[in-house]
Motif scaffolding. Structure first.
Motif, PDB file in Angstrom:
ATOM      1  N   UNK A 140       0.823  -1.208   0.000  1.00 42.34           N
ATOM      2  CA  UNK A 140       0.000   0.000   0.000  1.00 42.34           C
ATOM      3  C   UNK A 140       0.861   1.263   0.000  1.00 42.34           C
ATOM      4  N   UNK A 141       2.070   1.137   0.487  1.00 43.08           N
ATOM      5  CA  UNK A 141       2.968   2.298   0.520  1.00 43.08           C
ATOM      6  C   UNK A 141       3.298   2.738  -0.898  1.00 43.08           C
ATOM      7  N   UNK A 142       3.553   1.783  -1.775  1.00 41.00           N
ATOM      8  CA  UNK A 142       3.870   2.110  -3.165  1.00 41.00           C
ATOM      9  C   UNK A 142       2.732   2.909  -3.802  1.00 41.00           C
ATOM     10  N   UNK A 143       1.491   2.495  -3.560  1.00 37.94           N
ATOM     11  CA  UNK A 143       0.332   3.212  -4.087  1.00 37.94           C
ATOM     12  C   UNK A 143       0.271   4.626  -3.525  1.00 37.94           C
ATOM     13  N   UNK A 144       0.516   4.760  -2.236  1.00 39.06           N
ATOM     14  CA  UNK A 144       0.461   6.087  -1.602  1.00 39.06           C
ATOM     15  C   UNK A 144       1.511   7.021  -2.182  1.00 39.06           C
ATOM     16  N   UNK A 145       2.716   6.508  -2.418  1.00 40.38           N
ATOM     17  CA  UNK A 145       3.784   7.330  -2.994  1.00 40.38           C
ATOM     18  C   UNK A 145       3.396   7.805  -4.392  1.00 40.38           C
TER      19      UNK A 145
END
Length: 371
Positions: free
Chosen positions: A146-151
């Motif tokens: 989910x971090x990749x999506x947020x970035x």
């Protein structure tokens, strides 16, 4: 986890390559510009869907060809996976895991975990904040999809806001439009900042212990997350602080032409014995701190996924003195390692039960038993 086999077609300077790797140390030796780093790069691609050297997949395709192909068989504690990537000169890519095509990056990230250590990583301490943010982001992308999506979302919205800021001074009425981005930037920005803060807390604890061992207890390493979002690092406080800034400082940012505050401006402070290592650390101290950080990545990933990632050492031994070389290689007994070097002299003295040596010459690889 380990990569059991690797197949490349029209990848960089490899027209066709089939390679079997062992669970231990895999050494690729050869002169510069022969293709050693291309092997490292292709394995790194398995974990991130990108190169560590370029953002353009087109550069990964052999000159004069339209497509490149990567295939790897990976063994993990809880199963085996086959990963396939078809890269096109048009910028498109097709990804399959176990024969099933996937289009969502979140479905792909975390299938295989990789840590890379190259001479560029020795700049972690002495270079600017951007390289340290990339260091954190690369690991969080692997262990928190989910971090990749947020970035991605944060950077996209930030670019829209920055483009708008450049027009506000001439057209003040656009200020209301800029306010629309405040809520979304604060939402994604708070998620990113909190995730980084939690990661850096683990990183600081583990790297401190590793650094003590490397320096025989002579140095204390401390890693501090430096955020413009204030001292309170719970997500609600971060979001409130960011939202307040984005809504109240539009004109100030417009005068600069870009957004002055947010996770895209944050940094980590690296201290040795209480002093900022970037300013006061010697070159040796800075390299030891960088080594401690990279080895900490291995332990953090293991704590998250219950097994060590694959470690890639790209021509880094020549940048370390003999004591740091010993510490690094002694730490690799349980980890599949892919190591590149120009000479075997530096590693002849190290004993590994599982060790294969490959000679790399102009995109051709030959296995031999020289060590």
């Amino acid at each position: 986890m380990y990569v059991r086999s690797l197949e490349l077609k029209n990848y960089r300077n490899y027209e066709r390559l089939n390679l079997d790797l062992n669970k231990g140390l895999n050494i690729f030796v050869g002169e510069n510009a022969q293709g050693k780093t291309n092997i490292v790069e292709s394995i790194y691609y398995l974990s991130s869907l990108r190169s560590h050297r370029t953002n353009r997949d087109r550069e990964l395709i052999m000159w004069g060809k339209d497509k490149a192909y990567i295939r790897a068989d990976v063994e993990k504690m809880f199963g085996k996976h086959t990963m396939e990537f078809l890269l096109s000169s048009e910028g498109k890519k097709a990804v399959k895991i176990d024969g099933v095509k996937t289009s969502k990056v979140s479905d792909f990230l975390g299938t295989v975990n990789v840590v890379i250590f190259s001479p560029e990583d020795l700049k972690l301490v002495k270079e600017g904040p951007a390289i340290r943010r990339r260091f954190i982001d690369a690991e969080l992308n692997q262990i928190r999809p989910k971090y990749h999506h947020a970035i991605l979302q944060y950077n996209h919205i930030l670019m829209q806001r920055n483009n708008l800021l450049k027009s506000i001074l001439k057209s003040p009425s656009l200020k209301m439009t800029a306010e629309v981005f405040s809520e979304q930037l604060a939402e994604y920005g708070s998620f990113i900042t909190e995730a980084r803060y939690e990661f850096v807390k683990k990183l600081s604890l583990i790297s401190r212990l590793i650094h003590r061992k490397i320096t025989n207890g002579k140095e204390e390493l401390e890693i501090i997350y430096k955020s413009a979002s204030g001292e309170n690092m719970d997500r609600k406080s971060i979001k409130d602080e960011l939202y307040k800034y984005y809504t109240e400082n539009i004109m100030e940012d417009a005068e600069k032409g870009y957004t002055l505050k947010g996770p895209h401006r944050d940094d980590i402070i690296i201290k040795i014995n209480g002093a900022d290592a970037r300013i006061y650390g010697s070159q040796g101290q800075q390299r030891t701190a960088a080594l401690s950080l990279k080895l900490s990545e291995l332990e953090i990933i293991k704590s998250e996924v219950s097994e060590y990632p694959v470690l890639l050492l790209d021509d880094v031994l020549s940048e370390l003195d003999i004591n740091r070389q010993h510490f690094l290689l002694d730490a690799l007994k349980e980890i599949q390692t892919v190591l590149t070097c120009t000479s075997l002299n530096d590693i002849n003295e190290f004993h590994f039960e599982n060790k294969d040596v490959f000679k790399v010459t102009a995109g051709k690889i030959e296995k031999f038993n020289a060590v």
